[in-house]
Structure formats: C-alpha cells, structure tokens
Design a protein around this motif. Structure first.
Motif, PDB file in Angstrom:
ATOM      1  N   ARG B 209       0.840  -1.212   0.000  1.00 19.93           N
ATOM      2  CA  ARG B 209       0.000   0.000   0.000  1.00 19.93           C
ATOM      3  C   ARG B 209       0.865   1.247   0.000  1.00 19.93           C
ATOM      4  N   ARG B 210       1.911   1.199   0.824  1.00 20.45           N
ATOM      5  CA  ARG B 210       2.796   2.360   0.940  1.00 20.45           C
ATOM      6  C   ARG B 210       3.533   2.590  -0.380  1.00 20.45           C
ATOM      7  N   GLU B 211       3.905   1.499  -1.029  1.00 23.80           N
ATOM      8  CA  GLU B 211       4.590   1.611  -2.323  1.00 23.80           C
ATOM      9  C   GLU B 211       3.694   2.284  -3.348  1.00 23.80           C
ATOM     10  N   ARG B 212       2.419   1.877  -3.345  1.00 22.71           N
ATOM     11  CA  ARG B 212       1.473   2.459  -4.303  1.00 22.71           C
ATOM     12  C   ARG B 212       1.241   3.932  -4.008  1.00 22.71           C
ATOM     13  N   SER B 213       1.071   4.260  -2.729  1.00 26.81           N
ATOM     14  CA  SER B 213       0.775   5.660  -2.409  1.00 26.81           C
ATOM     15  C   SER B 213       1.986   6.558  -2.645  1.00 26.81           C
ATOM     16  N   ALA B 214       3.199   5.984  -2.518  1.00 24.03           N
ATOM     17  CA  ALA B 214       4.408   6.788  -2.751  1.00 24.03           C
ATOM     18  C   ALA B 214       4.772   6.822  -4.231  1.00 24.03           C
ATOM     19  N   GLY B 215       4.060   6.027  -5.045  1.00 24.61           N
ATOM     20  CA  GLY B 215       4.344   5.997  -6.487  1.00 24.61           C
ATOM     21  C   GLY B 215       5.702   5.415  -6.801  1.00 24.61           C
ATOM     22  N   TYR B 216       6.183   4.514  -5.925  1.00 25.32           N
ATOM     23  CA  TYR B 216       7.521   3.952  -6.149  1.00 25.32           C
ATOM     24  C   TYR B 216       7.500   2.924  -7.264  1.00 25.32           C
ATOM     25  N   LYS B 217       8.461   3.014  -8.170  1.00 25.26           N
ATOM     26  CA  LYS B 217       8.596   2.027  -9.238  1.00 25.26           C
ATOM     27  C   LYS B 217       9.952   1.345  -9.097  1.00 25.26           C
ATOM     28  N   ALA B 218       9.936  -0.002  -9.084  1.00 26.69           N
ATOM     29  CA  ALA B 218      11.182  -0.750  -8.931  1.00 26.69           C
ATOM     30  C   ALA B 218      12.060  -0.601 -10.156  1.00 26.69           C
ATOM     31  N   GLU B 219      13.375  -0.525  -9.913  1.00 24.62           N
ATOM     32  CA  GLU B 219      14.313  -0.466 -11.030  1.00 24.62           C
ATOM     33  C   GLU B 219      14.527  -1.866 -11.581  1.00 24.62           C
ATOM     34  N   THR B 220      14.971  -1.920 -12.841  1.00 29.26           N
ATOM     35  CA  THR B 220      15.188  -3.242 -13.439  1.00 29.26           C
ATOM     36  C   THR B 220      16.515  -3.814 -12.964  1.00 29.26           C
ATOM     37  N   LEU B 221      16.564  -5.135 -12.896  1.00 28.97           N
ATOM     38  CA  LEU B 221      17.788  -5.809 -12.475  1.00 28.97           C
ATOM     39  C   LEU B 221      18.683  -6.105 -13.672  1.00 28.97           C
ATOM     40  N   SER B 222      19.869  -6.519 -13.385  1.00 32.76           N
ATOM     41  CA  SER B 222      20.839  -6.848 -14.414  1.00 32.76           C
ATOM     42  C   SER B 222      20.303  -7.885 -15.384  1.00 32.76           C
ATOM     43  N   GLU B 223      20.659  -7.750 -16.662  1.00 30.17           N
ATOM     44  CA  GLU B 223      20.262  -8.721 -17.669  1.00 30.17           C
ATOM     45  C   GLU B 223      21.369  -9.730 -17.928  1.00 30.17           C
ATOM     46  N   SER B 224      22.381  -9.764 -17.099  1.00 27.82           N
ATOM     47  CA  SER B 224      23.488 -10.698 -17.300  1.00 27.82           C
ATOM     48  C   SER B 224      22.978 -12.130 -17.254  1.00 27.82           C
ATOM     49  N   PRO B 225      23.678 -13.058 -17.960  1.00 26.08           N
ATOM     50  CA  PRO B 225      23.254 -14.460 -17.917  1.00 26.08           C
ATOM     51  C   PRO B 225      23.238 -14.992 -16.493  1.00 26.08           C
TER      52      PRO B 225
END
Lengths: 52, 397
Positions: B209-225
């Motif tokens: 809920r807190r994530e939604r209200s703060a508008g937080y968007k997760a960053e993408t992780l490494s695409e390494s194999p």
C-alpha cells in the motif's frame, strides 16, 4: 599519498587472523571445559527474570 | 556494485573479477574450514562454511535490513522489507515445529527470550544505532567483508558497546519483565504459525500500500546471464532470501540453535579485555555458564564467532568476484562519528535485546517467540528516530 583502503582492510583482517590464532593456541583443550547451561532463558544464556 | 547492478548494468559496465581478493578469501574459507575441522570438529567446520554461504548471499543480494527498513519509510520502497518478511515466514514453517519437538530425537533450542524493560530499551537503541552505523549485525559484517572502511569503525565500536551491554544486562534483567513467551505453547504449533503468518501478511500488505501511495517504481535488475550472476552477482532478493532460509535451517540443525551474530561480538570484546588484563569474571554476565565457557574456550569453539568469521570471508569472496572490494569512498569526520556512535548503540542495544535483526527479529519471530515481535516494534521506532538523525552525520536517506 596515503595508505590505500585495501591495505588497511588487509592489515585489519591479518591482525584479526593473528588474534584468532593466539587465542586458540592459548586456550585450554576443548574437552577440558564443560558447557552446562541448564537455567538459560535466552540465547545468550541469561537466566529467567522470575528466578532473579 | 549494488546500485549499479540494480539499475540495469551490462556485462561491459561491470568491473572485472578482483582475483587477488577472490583467491585470498577462497583460501581463508578453505584453509579455515580445514583447521577448524581438525582442531574443533567437522560440524564446526560445516558451520564456518555455512557462514561463508551467508556472506555470499548477503553481499550478492545486498540483503540489508537497515536499508530495507529505511527505504520503506523514506522512498516507499517495500521490496527489502517484504523480502525480510518472506524469509521470516518460510523459516518459521520449519523452525516452530522443530523447536517444539516434532522430531523428538533432535535437541533444538529456539531464539526465545524474556520480554521486559531490557528488551524494549535495547531494541529501540539498536534500531537507532543501525541507521547511524549504516548496517545492522549482518550488515556490518558483510559490508566489512565487501571492503568497507567505515564498517571497521562500526565493528570496533559495536564490539565495545557489546561488552558494556553485557556488563549492564544483569541489572536490566532485574527491572520489570516476564519470562519468555513461546507462542506455540499458547496457541499450539499450527496456531502460532497461522497467527504469525497473518501478522506478517498484514505488514507485507502495508508495504505494498505504501509503495502504491508513494508511487515507487522498482528499477530493473541486471540482464546478465544467470550463470554469471550466480557467481558474480547481483542476486535478486528472492535468491538471496531463499539462501538465508536454507542456511538458517541448516544452522539450526547443526548448531542446535538459530543463526546469531552479535553474541560473538561480546565474546571478542571480552576476550580482548581479558587479554589486556581486565578480569571479566567479576561481571555477572561472564559468570553465566554459556558466557564463561565462551570466554575460557578457544574462539574457534564458539559457533557464533566461527560463523561470523565465515560470513566475512564469504562476503569478501563475493566482493572479489563482483570486482567491488574496497571501492573508494571518502569518509568524512561526521560519517566516522556516525559509524562509531551507531556501532556503540548497536552493541549495547543488541546485548540488552538478546540479539540483532538476525538473532532477535528473524530468529525470534521464526522461533515463535513474543520477544521477536516486541523487538521489531521498538527497533522500528528506533529506526524512525535514526532516520531523522542521519543527516546530522552526513548520511543521506
């Protein structure tokens, strides 16, 4: 130029390893020390508040 | 490493493997396990290597309790906190039945401790200190293994605070408090698991809920194999968390008790004090059977210490493989003061509160002990205070 972070950390680690070795060599044989903890009431071995 | 890796790095952006560090750490792990196996026991050598595995998992996953708690407050980023809750929930599914005698042949002890003034003050002080120290018990060790100079200060202060806390703990235990409360004894094993699962799920829901209200968007992780990420990192919170669950269960089965960290710091400090002429046996804590045995025995016979040594070496190995050992960071006077004050507070608080995020929060709740929940509540309150104080020590939020 000062001492690098790597050198400080390696010196710290080597000092730690030396202290471990000294402590181990200076300690009595492991079988000579009993480990009894019958009244422990917490992971650190503290007794229960009700017994104090 | 982690900031770069978690913001979508590529193989070309990665630092190369730091072979000297990786080989040094691997040698420490291998030779250490051999010496401990010969001098102490194979079981202790296995626990040392489990500590090494925990160090790798913590560093590659950047699984920090301190940052996880801070980021849900300051950024609305609940991923770290939810990962901790999931680790506790999965660990509890195994811990509570085992600790309460489902397999009677196994003699296992949970992280179950008294509730009282000592716990409340200690956990609050610990929560405050971990924000100033910038790492909790596990965080201090794995970032030190990762080459953080600042954590040298934090660790030394942590050890000093632990010794003072051990001297004061008997007095605090004489103040208001009750004996340990094992929830499985009150609600039965399934009842305790269900009750705790509901509370953990409710906290997890709050983080979403807190994530939604703060508008937080997760960053993408490494695409390494996958194969490269396994050895060089970064790991997702899920990988890292699963490793912590499995290795903590292995610790319970091999050591007879859950994974702990900060008791070892008190032992190191007391041994050092004894070595320079202080008689630690004049203090009540060091006359208790477990503590007096730890003090007189070899440090290599203390499970917590041995696992801590393994953890540092494992984190160093992971940092060497990731090529991030001892990344240059300018240490200001204010930041150094924060490291020392934070370390002292954590050391003192951990002794009064029967452990840190690992021994009391993770181990306590996963064992079904009421003290784990009280620890969480007051340590989180302390963290809120610590977050307010961080800017005064040159630390960002």
């Amino acid at each position: 130029m000062g001492i690098s972070a790597r050198k400080i950390l390696f010196a710290f680690l080597l000092s730690g390893l030396s202290l471990i070795a000294i402590d181990h060599l200076a300690s009595p044989p492991l079988s000579a020390v009993a480990s009894v903890d019958e009244n422990a009431c917490a992971p650190c071995g503290a007794p229960c508040p009700s017994t104090r | 490493m982690t900031a770069l890796a978690r913001s979508g790095d590529t193989l070309r952006e990665r630092p190369s493997v730091d072979m000297s560090v990786a080989l040094f750490a691997a040698s420490i792990l291998a030779v250490g396990a051999l010496i401990i196996g010969v001098e102490v026991s194979v079981r202790m050598a296995a626990l040392y290597l489990i500590g090494g595995g925990l160090g790798v998992a913590l560093l590659h996953g950047a699984f920090g309790f301190t940052a996880g708690w801070r980021r849900i407050v300051t950024h609305g980023d609940g991923r770290g906190m939810r990962a901790q809750l999931i680790v506790i929930a999965l660990t509890m599914l195994v811990f509570i039945p085992l600790i309460n005698g489902v397999l009677p042949d196994l003699s296992l002890t949970g992280a179950i401790a008294p509730v009282g003034a000592s716990l409340i003050l200690g956990s609050f002080v610990f929560g405050l200190g971990m924000q100033l120290g910038n790492g909790c018990g596990s965080g201090t060790l794995f970032t030190l293994g990762g080459g953080s100079q600042r954590m040298l200060l934090t660790l030394v202060a942590f050890i000093a605070g632990s010794v003072v806390g051990s001297i004061h703990l008997p007095w605090w235990l004489g103040q208001v408090g009750t004996d340990p409360v094992n929830l499985a004894k009150i609600f039965t094993i399934p009842g305790a698991i269900l009750l705790q699962a509901v509370i953990l799920a409710a906290i997890g829901w709050w983080t979403l809920r807190r994530e939604r209200s703060a508008g937080y968007k997760a960053e993408t992780l490494s695409e390494s194999p996958l194969s490269i990420r396994l050895f060089r990192g970064p790991w997702t919170f899920f990988w890292s968390g699963m490793a912590l669950v499995v290795l903590n269960i292995a610790t319970l089965l091999l050591a007879g008790h859950p994974w702990t960290i900060t008791y070892g710091f008190a032992v190191w400090g007391a041994k050092f004090a004894q070595g320079i002429g202080f008689d630690m046996s004049q203090f009540e804590f060091w006359t208790w059977p477990k503590a007096s045995t730890s003090l007189s025995n070899s440090i290599l016979a203390d499970v917590t210490s041995v696992m801590n040594f393994g953890l540092i070496a494992g984190a160093m190995l992971a940092a060497g493989l990731a090529g991030t050992f001892a990344s240059p960071v300018k240490l200001s006077g204010k930041s150094a003061a924060g490291a020392i004050i934070g370390g002292l507070l954590m050391g003192y608080g951990a002794r009064l509160a029967f452990g840190c995020n690992i021994g009391a929060f993770l181990g306590g709740i996963a064992s079904g002990s009421l003290h784990g929940w009280v620890w969480f509540l007051f340590a989180f309150a302390g963290t809120l205070a610590g977050i307010k104080l961080r800017p005064y020590f040159g630390l960002g939020n």
